[in-house]
Each structure stands twice: as structure tokens, then as C-alpha cells.
Write a protein that holds these residues in place. Structure first.
Motif, PDB file in Angstrom:
ATOM      1  N   LYS A 234      45.553 -16.048  30.590  1.00 15.57           N
ATOM      2  CA  LYS A 234      46.542 -17.116  30.636  1.00 15.57           C
ATOM      3  C   LYS A 234      47.517 -16.975  29.480  1.00 15.57           C
ATOM      4  O   LYS A 234      47.133 -16.563  28.394  1.00 15.57           O
TER       5      LYS A 234
ATOM      6  N   PRO B 148      49.440 -18.144  26.379  1.00 22.28           N
ATOM      7  CA  PRO B 148      49.095 -19.164  25.384  1.00 22.28           C
ATOM      8  C   PRO B 148      49.947 -20.411  25.557  1.00 22.28           C
ATOM      9  O   PRO B 148      51.124 -20.340  25.873  1.00 22.28           O
TER      10      PRO B 148
ATOM     11  N   GLY C 197      45.008 -20.752  23.730  1.00 20.04           N
ATOM     12  CA  GLY C 197      44.963 -20.245  25.104  1.00 20.04           C
ATOM     13  C   GLY C 197      44.151 -18.975  25.267  1.00 20.04           C
ATOM     14  O   GLY C 197      43.832 -18.589  26.389  1.00 20.04           O
ATOM     15  N   GLN C 198      43.795 -18.330  24.164  1.00 19.51           N
ATOM     16  CA  GLN C 198      43.012 -17.098  24.241  1.00 19.51           C
ATOM     17  C   GLN C 198      41.541 -17.424  24.502  1.00 19.51           C
ATOM     18  O   GLN C 198      41.047 -18.472  24.112  1.00 19.51           O
ATOM     19  N   PRO C 199      40.813 -16.499  25.124  1.00 19.41           N
ATOM     20  CA  PRO C 199      39.382 -16.727  25.315  1.00 19.41           C
ATOM     21  C   PRO C 199      38.657 -16.670  23.970  1.00 19.41           C
ATOM     22  O   PRO C 199      39.015 -15.873  23.097  1.00 19.41           O
TER      23      PRO C 199
ATOM     24  N   GLU D 206      36.823 -23.946  29.824  1.00 21.79           N
ATOM     25  CA  GLU D 206      36.935 -22.539  30.218  1.00 21.79           C
ATOM     26  C   GLU D 206      36.729 -21.600  29.035  1.00 21.79           C
ATOM     27  O   GLU D 206      36.959 -20.404  29.149  1.00 21.79           O
ATOM     28  N   GLN D 207      36.338 -22.154  27.881  1.00 20.85           N
ATOM     29  CA  GLN D 207      36.122 -21.381  26.660  1.00 20.85           C
ATOM     30  C   GLN D 207      37.416 -20.728  26.162  1.00 20.85           C
ATOM     31  O   GLN D 207      37.413 -19.641  25.606  1.00 20.85           O
ATOM     32  N   ARG D 208      38.521 -21.453  26.346  1.00 19.38           N
ATOM     33  CA  ARG D 208      39.819 -21.009  25.818  1.00 19.38           C
ATOM     34  C   ARG D 208      40.181 -21.889  24.634  1.00 19.38           C
ATOM     35  O   ARG D 208      39.945 -23.098  24.640  1.00 19.38           O
TER      36      ARG D 208
ATOM     37  N   VAL E 244      37.396 -25.241  21.784  1.00 20.91           N
ATOM     38  CA  VAL E 244      37.706 -24.639  23.083  1.00 20.91           C
ATOM     39  C   VAL E 244      37.591 -25.677  24.190  1.00 20.91           C
ATOM     40  O   VAL E 244      36.967 -26.721  24.015  1.00 20.91           O
TER      41      VAL E 244
END
Length: 93
Positions: free
Chosen positions: A10, A12, A67-69, A44-46, A41
Motif C-alpha cells: 500500500k 504510505p 503504511g509499511q508492514p 493489518e500490521q501496517r 500498527v
């Protein structure tokens, strides 16, 4: 939101570091001033929160981290254990 050009990644968010904390300035001030890295987070663990100490520790600007995992910030050898904890937490949490 525009679709990412890379599947599964996704773009950011442009949200501020504090995300939902903008209405709680005293909490945001604490998060911004502590010397420990704080990363929060979503489901979704973002990454949705990345404080200045996290920027310093991980070498990522907040704009690049949001927005990063979370896996990006966890050593690969711990990924499986982390995801096992996430799966276990879901039903209990």
C-alpha cells in the motif's frame, strides 16, 4: 486512495505521525518526546504511528514508515514468531 503499482504494497498514508492522537496533544507530546521507539500498527500490521525515536532507531522518516508492514522493522528471523503471536492474539483480544 489510489491503488499501488506493486501488488500487496500500500502507498504510505499522508496522515501525521500521531494519527488519531491529534485530539490528545498531551499524549502526542509524550510520544514525541520519549527516547524509546514507539510504533503502532493497525489490524493489518501496517504502521500507523512512528515516533521520532523510531525514526532515529530505524533510519526511516515518518512519511516513509507510515503504511509499511511491521515486518519491515522486525528482523526476518523473528517474523514467524511475530505472526504466531498475532494469530494467537486475534481470538483472545
Amino acid at each position: 486512495m489510489k491503488k499501488s503499482t506493486s501488488p500487496g504494497v500500500k502507498k504510505p498514508s499522508s496522515r501525521p505521525r500521531r494519527g488519531r492522537l491529534k485530539f490528545m496533544p498531551h499524549v502526542a507530546a509524550i510520544i514525541d518526546s520519549v527516547t524509546d521507539a514507539i510504533i503502532a500498527v493497525n489490524e493489518e500490521q501496517r504502521v500507523v504511528l512512528f515516533n521520532p525515536a523510531a525514526e532515529k532507531m530505524f533510519g526511516y522518516a515518518v512519511q516513509a514508515a507510515i503504511g509499511q508492514p511491521l515486518d519491515r522493522f522486525i528482523p526476518e528471523r523473528f517474523h514467524a514468531a511475530h505472526w504466531a503471536h498475532v494469530r494467537a492474539f486475534g481470538p483472545s483480544g
